[in-house]
Write an enzyme that holds these catalytic residues in place. Structure first.
Site, PDB file in Angstrom:
ATOM      1  N   LYS A 140       0.998  -1.142  -0.106  1.00 43.67           N
ATOM      2  CA  LYS A 140       0.076   0.094   0.165  1.00 43.67           C
ATOM      3  C   LYS A 140       0.757   1.358  -0.175  1.00 43.67           C
ATOM      4  CE  LYS A 140       0.837   1.271   4.278  1.00 43.67           C
ATOM      5  NZ  LYS A 140       1.529   2.824   4.743  1.00 43.67           N
ATOM      6  N   VAL A 179      10.810  -4.048   3.215  1.00 44.78           N
ATOM      7  CA  VAL A 179      10.552  -4.192   4.420  1.00 44.78           C
ATOM      8  C   VAL A 179      10.754  -2.746   5.150  1.00 44.78           C
ATOM      9  CG1 VAL A 179      10.997  -5.386   6.638  1.00 44.78           C
ATOM     10  CG2 VAL A 179      10.800  -6.738   4.570  1.00 44.78           C
ATOM     11  N   ALA A 180      10.225  -2.596   6.364  1.00 40.45           N
ATOM     12  CA  ALA A 180      10.174  -1.254   7.119  1.00 40.45           C
ATOM     13  C   ALA A 180      10.469  -0.219   6.094  1.00 40.45           C
ATOM     14  CB  ALA A 180      11.613  -1.650   7.925  1.00 40.45           C
ATOM     15  N   GLY A 211       7.224   1.720   4.976  1.00 35.22           N
ATOM     16  CA  GLY A 211       6.269   2.424   4.926  1.00 35.22           C
ATOM     17  C   GLY A 211       5.299   1.907   3.675  1.00 35.22           C
ATOM     18  N   LEU A 212       5.356   0.692   3.451  1.00 38.08           N
ATOM     19  CA  LEU A 212       4.570   0.138   2.251  1.00 38.08           C
ATOM     20  C   LEU A 212       3.579  -0.812   2.699  1.00 38.08           C
ATOM     21  CD1 LEU A 212       7.180   0.244  -0.882  1.00 38.08           C
ATOM     22  CD2 LEU A 212       5.427   1.785  -0.283  1.00 38.08           C
ATOM     23  N   ALA A 226      -0.086  -6.446   5.077  1.00 42.82           N
ATOM     24  CA  ALA A 226      -0.719  -7.178   3.963  1.00 42.82           C
ATOM     25  C   ALA A 226      -0.544  -8.481   4.085  1.00 42.82           C
ATOM     26  CB  ALA A 226      -0.156  -6.557   2.667  1.00 42.82           C
ATOM     27  N   ASP A 249      -3.030  -1.593  10.832  1.00 32.81           N
ATOM     28  CA  ASP A 249      -2.855  -1.458   9.402  1.00 32.81           C
ATOM     29  C   ASP A 249      -3.958  -2.376   8.798  1.00 32.81           C
ATOM     30  OD1 ASP A 249      -1.714   0.819   9.048  1.00 32.81           O
ATOM     31  OD2 ASP A 249       0.282   0.092   8.500  1.00 32.81           O
TER      32      ASP A 249
END
Length: 315
Positions: free
Chosen positions: A16, A112-113, A115-116, A121, A153
Site C-alpha cells: 500500500k 521491509v520497514a 512504509g509500504l 498485507a 493497518d
C-alpha cells in the site's frame, strides 16, 4: 515454488501507499490517532498456505513460516511468532478455538520497514485464507475485529481498494479513487514505525492540513477537470511524519526533490517511511532518462512503477 498441495491456496498480498497521512494527536495509551488515505498497489508478496483443521483428529495447533526471496528483501524478516503472519494465524485460532495446522511460505517482493505495509498485507491475506481453509466461518465484521487486534493497518488492507482510515486505523471507509500511475522510490534502510512517531512527538510537530474538503470533493465525483486528470491529487499528497524522518535522513528529501524535477506531478513519503510515492502523468510509461536515473543512483535501488485499480464512482 512447486505446485500447491491439497488443502493449499496461493494468495497475493498487495502493498500500500499513503497519499496523505495526518497525525491528529497522541492518545493516552501512547498510540496516535490518524487520518490517512491508504491505497493498495500492484506490488505484492506471495503466500502459499497449506492448512487444515479437524477437531476430531487434531488436538493441537501447529504453525510454521518460511520466508524466501531476494536477500535484500528478506534480511531481518522474522520467521518466528513475532512475524505478523503467525500472530494473525494464532489470533484467528484463538478466536475460533481452532486446532489444526498451517504451513506458510512467504515470498517477499514488498520492501521491509519502508512504509509500504508489506507485513500487514501479508497478515491480512493470511487471515482471509485461513478463515476459509480452517472453515472458521467468521463473517467480514468478525474477521476485521480479529485483524484489528493484530495490527492497526490490517483492517484497511482487508477491505479491498482505497480507504480512509481514522483513529488507530480501525475505522475505515471506502474512497472513490480513480486509477493512478505511480512510481516508488525505496531505500536500502528502513524506519521503524515507533521511531517515526516518536520523532513527530520529539520535534513538537503539529497536525497537518485537514483534508476534509478534498475528500468531500472527491466523494461527489469531482476528481478533475477532465476524465483521468491526475493533477488534483497532488493536493492530497501530505504526510505529517515526512518532516521528522527527513530531518534524520536528509536523503529522503533529496530524492523527493529529484522525483519532482523528473516530472512527477507530486511526491510524498508513504506511511512511516522512508519510501516515497510519486504520482506520474498518464503518458509516463517508462522511468528512463537522466533525471530518473539520478533518483535510482541516490537511493541505491531502481525505481518501481506501480498502478492502482480505478474504483467506480458509485461505490
Amino acid at each position: 515454488m512447486s505446485q500447491p498441495r491439497p488443502d493449499t491456496v496461493v494468495v497475493h498480498a498487495m502493498g500500500k501507499v499513503n497519499l496523505f497521512l495526518r497525525v491528529v494527536g497522541r492518545r493516552e495509551d501512547g498510540y496516535h490517532d490518524l487520518e490517512s488515505l491508504i491505497v493498495p498497489v500492484d506490488l505484492a508478496d506471495r503466500l502459499e498456505i497449506h492448512a487444515a483443521a479437524d477437531p476430531t483428529e487434531l488436538q493441537t495447533l501447529s504453525l510454521s513460516l518460511e520466508v524466501i526471496g531476494d536477500e535484500s528483501l528478506v534480511r531481518g524478516v522474522p520467521a518466528d511468532e513475532s512475524n505478523l503472519v503467525l500472530r494473525a494465524a494464532a489470533a484467528l485460532a484463538e478466536r475460533t478455538e481452532t486446532r489444526g495446522f498451517a504451513d506458510i511460505t512467504l515470498e517477499k517482493h514488498v520492501p521491509v520497514a519502508g512504509g509500504l505495509g508489506g507485513g500487514s498485507a501479508d497478515a491480512a491475506a493470511a487471515l482471509t485464507a485461513l478463515n476459509d481453509l480452517w472453515a472458521c466461518g467468521l463473517d467480514r465484521g468478525e474477521l476485521l475485529a480479529v485483524a484489528a487486534q493484530v495490527g492497526s493497518d490490517l483492517p484497511a488492507l482487508m477491505v479491498g481498494g482505497a480507504v480512509i482510515a481514522r483513529g488507530r486505523g480501525k475505522r475505515v471507509e471506502p474512497f472513490p479513487l480513480p486509477g493512478l500511475n505511480l512510481a516508488l522510490a525505496t531505500f536500502d534502510f528502513g524506519v521503524a514505525t515507533a521511531d517515526a512517531f516518536g520523532w513527530w512527538d520529539e520535534d513538537g510537530e503539529e497536525s497537518g492540513p485537514d483534508p476534509a474538503g478534498i475528500l468531500r470533493e472527491a466523494d461527489r465525483g469531482v476528481i478533475g477537470d477532465r476524465p483521468g486528470d491526475l493533477r488534483p491529487f497532488s493536493r492530497l499528497l501530505h504526510n505529517d511524519l515526512e518532516g521528522p524522518v527527513i530531518r534524520r535522513h536528509p536523503v529522503v528529501g533529496e530524492a523527493k526533490s529529484l522525483l519532482l524535477r523528473a516530472g512527477a506531478l507530486g511526491a510524498v513519503m508513504s506511511g512511516s517511511g522512508p519510501s516515497l510515492v510519486a504520482v506520474l502523468p498518464w503518458e509516463t510509461t517508462r522511468l528512463e532518462g537522466p533525471a530518473w536515473r539520478e533518483v535510482a543512483r541516490l537511493t541505491g535501488r531502481p525505481l518501481i512503477r506501480v498502478g492502482t485499480e480505478p474504483v467506480a464512482q458509485g461505490r
